[in-house]
Write a protein that holds these residues in place. Structure first.
Motif, PDB file in Angstrom:
ATOM      1  N   ILE A  74       0.841  -1.195   0.000  1.00 39.38           N
ATOM      2  CA  ILE A  74       0.000   0.000   0.000  1.00 39.38           C
ATOM      3  C   ILE A  74       0.880   1.251   0.000  1.00 39.38           C
ATOM      4  O   ILE A  74       0.632   2.188  -0.741  1.00 39.38           O
ATOM      5  N   TYR A  75       1.904   1.220   0.827  1.00 33.14           N
ATOM      6  CA  TYR A  75       2.754   2.392   1.023  1.00 33.14           C
ATOM      7  C   TYR A  75       4.198   2.109   0.665  1.00 33.14           C
ATOM      8  O   TYR A  75       4.683   0.990   0.829  1.00 33.14           O
ATOM      9  N   LEU A  76       4.877   3.142   0.223  1.00 30.71           N
ATOM     10  CA  LEU A  76       6.331   3.122   0.174  1.00 30.71           C
ATOM     11  C   LEU A  76       6.803   3.167   1.628  1.00 30.71           C
ATOM     12  O   LEU A  76       7.655   2.407   2.049  1.00 30.71           O
ATOM     13  N   ASP A  77       6.188   4.067   2.396  1.00 34.07           N
ATOM     14  CA  ASP A  77       6.397   4.157   3.834  1.00 34.07           C
ATOM     15  C   ASP A  77       5.239   4.940   4.425  1.00 34.07           C
ATOM     16  O   ASP A  77       4.621   5.765   3.740  1.00 34.07           O
ATOM     17  N   ALA A  78       4.937   4.660   5.680  1.00 28.29           N
ATOM     18  CA  ALA A  78       3.873   5.369   6.399  1.00 28.29           C
ATOM     19  C   ALA A  78       4.202   5.339   7.881  1.00 28.29           C
ATOM     20  O   ALA A  78       4.470   4.271   8.432  1.00 28.29           O
ATOM     21  N   GLN A  79       4.195   6.519   8.491  1.00 27.11           N
ATOM     22  CA  GLN A  79       4.488   6.617   9.913  1.00 27.11           C
ATOM     23  C   GLN A  79       3.522   7.598  10.555  1.00 27.11           C
ATOM     24  O   GLN A  79       3.026   8.515   9.897  1.00 27.11           O
ATOM     25  N   ALA A  80       3.277   7.387  11.842  1.00 21.43           N
ATOM     26  CA  ALA A  80       2.403   8.277  12.600  1.00 21.43           C
ATOM     27  C   ALA A  80       3.154   8.805  13.812  1.00 21.43           C
ATOM     28  O   ALA A  80       3.967   8.092  14.408  1.00 21.43           O
ATOM     29  N   PHE A  81       2.864  10.035  14.156  1.00 23.68           N
ATOM     30  CA  PHE A  81       3.443  10.669  15.332  1.00 23.68           C
ATOM     31  C   PHE A  81       2.310  11.043  16.280  1.00 23.68           C
ATOM     32  O   PHE A  81       1.324  11.643  15.868  1.00 23.68           O
ATOM     33  N   VAL A  82       2.487  10.692  17.546  1.00 22.11           N
ATOM     34  CA  VAL A  82       1.486  10.971  18.568  1.00 22.11           C
ATOM     35  C   VAL A  82       2.096  11.952  19.562  1.00 22.11           C
ATOM     36  O   VAL A  82       3.224  11.743  20.037  1.00 22.11           O
ATOM     37  N   PHE A  83       1.361  13.009  19.867  1.00 25.41           N
ATOM     38  CA  PHE A  83       1.857  14.056  20.764  1.00 25.41           C
ATOM     39  C   PHE A  83       0.677  14.803  21.357  1.00 25.41           C
ATOM     40  O   PHE A  83      -0.478  14.580  20.968  1.00 25.41           O
ATOM     41  N   CYS A  84       0.957  15.696  22.293  1.00 24.31           N
ATOM     42  CA  CYS A  84      -0.111  16.466  22.913  1.00 24.31           C
ATOM     43  C   CYS A  84       0.414  17.848  23.274  1.00 24.31           C
ATOM     44  O   CYS A  84       1.623  18.059  23.353  1.00 24.31           O
ATOM     45  N   SER A  85      -0.491  18.759  23.497  1.00 24.35           N
ATOM     46  CA  SER A  85      -0.172  20.086  23.998  1.00 24.35           C
ATOM     47  C   SER A  85      -0.837  20.214  25.358  1.00 24.35           C
ATOM     48  O   SER A  85      -2.071  20.152  25.447  1.00 24.35           O
ATOM     49  N   ALA A  86      -0.044  20.366  26.405  1.00 23.38           N
ATOM     50  CA  ALA A  86      -0.608  20.444  27.752  1.00 23.38           C
ATOM     51  C   ALA A  86      -1.606  21.598  27.877  1.00 23.38           C
ATOM     52  O   ALA A  86      -2.700  21.426  28.418  1.00 23.38           O
ATOM     53  N   SER A  87      -1.257  22.759  27.345  1.00 23.55           N
ATOM     54  CA  SER A  87      -2.140  23.918  27.501  1.00 23.55           C
ATOM     55  C   SER A  87      -3.427  23.767  26.694  1.00 23.55           C
ATOM     56  O   SER A  87      -4.525  24.010  27.218  1.00 23.55           O
ATOM     57  N   LEU A  88      -3.321  23.348  25.437  1.00 23.54           N
ATOM     58  CA  LEU A  88      -4.533  23.187  24.624  1.00 23.54           C
ATOM     59  C   LEU A  88      -5.397  22.035  25.130  1.00 23.54           C
ATOM     60  O   LEU A  88      -6.629  22.136  25.150  1.00 23.54           O
ATOM     61  N   SER A  89      -4.763  20.947  25.521  1.00 21.25           N
ATOM     62  CA  SER A  89      -5.535  19.808  26.028  1.00 21.25           C
ATOM     63  C   SER A  89      -6.285  20.196  27.294  1.00 21.25           C
ATOM     64  O   SER A  89      -7.440  19.830  27.474  1.00 21.25           O
ATOM     65  N   ARG A  90      -5.636  20.932  28.176  1.00 24.84           N
ATOM     66  CA  ARG A  90      -6.312  21.370  29.401  1.00 24.84           C
ATOM     67  C   ARG A  90      -7.522  22.235  29.065  1.00 24.84           C
ATOM     68  O   ARG A  90      -8.598  22.047  29.616  1.00 24.84           O
ATOM     69  N   ARG A  91      -7.342  23.168  28.130  1.00 21.29           N
ATOM     70  CA  ARG A  91      -8.474  24.036  27.758  1.00 21.29           C
ATOM     71  C   ARG A  91      -9.630  23.229  27.176  1.00 21.29           C
ATOM     72  O   ARG A  91     -10.788  23.484  27.482  1.00 21.29           O
ATOM     73  N   THR A  92      -9.314  22.267  26.306  1.00 16.15           N
ATOM     74  CA  THR A  92     -10.393  21.486  25.700  1.00 16.15           C
ATOM     75  C   THR A  92     -11.117  20.649  26.744  1.00 16.15           C
ATOM     76  O   THR A  92     -12.333  20.519  26.698  1.00 16.15           O
ATOM     77  N   MET A  93     -10.379  20.093  27.684  1.00 18.76           N
ATOM     78  CA  MET A  93     -11.000  19.233  28.695  1.00 18.76           C
ATOM     79  C   MET A  93     -11.695  20.031  29.791  1.00 18.76           C
ATOM     80  O   MET A  93     -12.671  19.557  30.368  1.00 18.76           O
ATOM     81  N   GLU A  94     -11.217  21.231  30.066  1.00 18.76           N
ATOM     82  CA  GLU A  94     -11.951  22.098  30.998  1.00 18.76           C
ATOM     83  C   GLU A  94     -13.278  22.521  30.375  1.00 18.76           C
ATOM     84  O   GLU A  94     -14.279  22.632  31.067  1.00 18.76           O
ATOM     85  N   ALA A  95     -13.269  22.728  29.062  1.00 18.36           N
ATOM     86  CA  ALA A  95     -14.505  23.101  28.365  1.00 18.36           C
ATOM     87  C   ALA A  95     -15.495  21.942  28.362  1.00 18.36           C
ATOM     88  O   ALA A  95     -16.703  22.157  28.467  1.00 18.36           O
ATOM     89  N   ASP A  96     -14.984  20.705  28.237  1.00 18.45           N
ATOM     90  CA  ASP A  96     -15.842  19.520  28.238  1.00 18.45           C
ATOM     91  C   ASP A  96     -14.969  18.296  28.514  1.00 18.45           C
ATOM     92  O   ASP A  96     -14.105  17.964  27.687  1.00 18.45           O
ATOM     93  N   PRO A  97     -15.152  17.632  29.649  1.00 14.33           N
ATOM     94  CA  PRO A  97     -14.333  16.462  29.974  1.00 14.33           C
ATOM     95  C   PRO A  97     -14.353  15.371  28.894  1.00 14.33           C
ATOM     96  O   PRO A  97     -13.388  14.622  28.761  1.00 14.33           O
TER      97      PRO A  97
END
Length: 157
Positions: A74-97
């Motif tokens: 299917i692919y020559l190559d395929a990779q995924a990167f997983v990461f988070c932003s502490a400040s943005l994640s906190r804002r999104t979860m404070e807005a709605d858990p």
């Protein structure tokens, strides 16, 4: 009565789906997979973010292809990167858990076997049709971050 309720539900559902901006966002660039992959890493890190996990999607598909009855590349190559932003994640979860389901963020970079010289950078849009105005605004900020990273990696600042 049941018919009226069903019709009302369908009207609301179709309105929600019509407002859906699409689940995936993709940018493409002619080039070498390794170069765009490295550009994606740098774009993430340049925002002060740490990559928590790197997934080698193509390797997994190649390794398991025979086991599932398909060895078609299917692919020559395929990779995924997983990461988070502490400040943005906190804002999104404070807005709605429930927004915890939007974290961590994942971005993929891939080149297909059919078009090995065209490299794609993609992410899932952090969007929900429900939720408060604060939740939608917070998720929009996450989307802006992901979009700026994807554009930078694909050379489309």
């Amino acid at each position: 009565m049941l018919r009226t309720v069903l019709m009302a539900f369908l009207m609301v559902a179709s309105t929600s789906f019509a407002a859906d901006p699409g689940a995936l966002v993709t940018y493409s660039k002619q080039g070498k997979f390794e170069d765009v992959r490295d550009d994606l890493k740098l774009a993430i890190e340049s925002k002060g973010l740490v990559i928590d996990y790197q997934s080698y999607l193509n390797r997994m598909l190649e390794r398991t292809g025979k086991d599932v009855g398909s060895a078609q590349p299917i692919y020559l190559d395929a990779q995924a990167f997983v990461f988070c932003s502490a400040s943005l994640s906190r804002r999104t979860m404070e807005a709605d858990p429930l927004n915890a389901a939007m974290c961590p963020y994942a971005m993929v970079v891939f080149a297909t076997a059919r078009e090995p010289g065209k490299v794609h950078v993609a992410y899932r849009r952090p969007w929900r049709p429900d939720g408060s105005a604060a939740s939608k605004a917070a998720l929009k900020e996450v989307e802006k971050l992901l979009d700026s990273i994807a554009r930078q990696a694909a050379g489309q600042k």
